[in-house]
Design a protein around this motif. Structure first.
Motif, PDB file in Angstrom:
ATOM      1  N   LEU A 175      -6.532  -1.742  -1.089  1.00  0.00           N
ATOM      2  CA  LEU A 175      -7.035  -1.259   0.215  1.00  0.00           C
ATOM      3  C   LEU A 175      -8.226  -2.351   0.384  1.00  0.00           C
ATOM      4  N   ASP A 176      -8.987  -2.581  -0.443  1.00  0.00           N
ATOM      5  CA  ASP A 176     -10.006  -3.396  -0.250  1.00  0.00           C
ATOM      6  C   ASP A 176      -9.617  -4.769   0.542  1.00  0.00           C
ATOM      7  N   LEU A 178       0.872  -1.279   0.122  1.00  0.00           N
ATOM      8  CA  LEU A 178       0.045  -0.143   0.059  1.00  0.00           C
ATOM      9  C   LEU A 178       0.881   1.390  -0.089  1.00  0.00           C
ATOM     10  N   ARG A 200       0.901   3.959  -2.918  1.00  0.00           N
ATOM     11  CA  ARG A 200       0.486   5.486  -2.589  1.00  0.00           C
ATOM     12  C   ARG A 200       1.685   6.499  -3.093  1.00  0.00           C
ATOM     13  N   SER A 238      -4.888   4.508  -9.342  1.00  0.00           N
ATOM     14  CA  SER A 238      -5.884   4.997  -8.195  1.00  0.00           C
ATOM     15  C   SER A 238      -6.611   3.834  -8.044  1.00  0.00           C
ATOM     16  N   LEU A 239      -7.394   3.081  -9.064  1.00  0.00           N
ATOM     17  CA  LEU A 239      -7.944   1.815  -8.900  1.00  0.00           C
ATOM     18  C   LEU A 239      -7.465   0.731  -8.466  1.00  0.00           C
ATOM     19  N   LYS A 240      -6.131   0.532  -8.819  1.00  0.00           N
ATOM     20  CA  LYS A 240      -5.281  -0.356  -8.394  1.00  0.00           C
ATOM     21  C   LYS A 240      -5.212  -0.376  -6.767  1.00  0.00           C
ATOM     22  N   LEU A 241      -4.706   0.852  -6.494  1.00  0.00           N
ATOM     23  CA  LEU A 241      -4.722   1.114  -4.855  1.00  0.00           C
ATOM     24  C   LEU A 241      -6.004   0.801  -4.116  1.00  0.00           C
ATOM     25  N   ASP A 242      -7.078   1.255  -4.597  1.00  0.00           N
ATOM     26  CA  ASP A 242      -8.194   0.886  -4.150  1.00  0.00           C
ATOM     27  C   ASP A 242      -8.535  -0.793  -3.967  1.00  0.00           C
ATOM     28  N   ARG A 243      -8.210  -1.380  -4.834  1.00  0.00           N
ATOM     29  CA  ARG A 243      -8.431  -2.881  -4.798  1.00  0.00           C
ATOM     30  C   ARG A 243      -7.412  -3.368  -3.817  1.00  0.00           C
ATOM     31  N   ASN A 288      -8.398  -4.323   3.999  1.00  0.00           N
ATOM     32  CA  ASN A 288      -9.482  -4.299   4.958  1.00  0.00           C
ATOM     33  C   ASN A 288     -10.262  -5.618   5.194  1.00  0.00           C
TER      34      ASN A 288
END
Length: 58
Positions: free
Chosen positions: A42-43, A10, A14, A35-40, A46
């Motif tokens: 992060l999912d 992550l 970032r 950004s989409l890759k980072l979102d995935r 989490n």
């Protein structure tokens, strides 16, 4: 991948996203894709932190 590995990934993503945004602007497709890759990631992080396992979407 364990939580520590995800945290390192992550942070790396970032940093790359910030560099790309500074170079190309926030609306550049490469920045949006990163950004989409980072979102995935992060999912996944989490879900792992909560103990919920679902295979990530590609």
């Amino acid at each position: 991948m364990n939580l520590k590995e995800l945290e390192k990934l992550l942070e790396k993503e970032r940093q790359e996203l910030n560099q790309m945004a500074n170079q190309h602007g926030l609306r550049d497709n490469r920045v949006l894709d990163k950004s989409l890759k980072l979102d995935r990631i992060l999912d996944v992080y989490n879900r792992a932190k909560l103990g919920i396992f679902r295979p990530p979407l590609n």
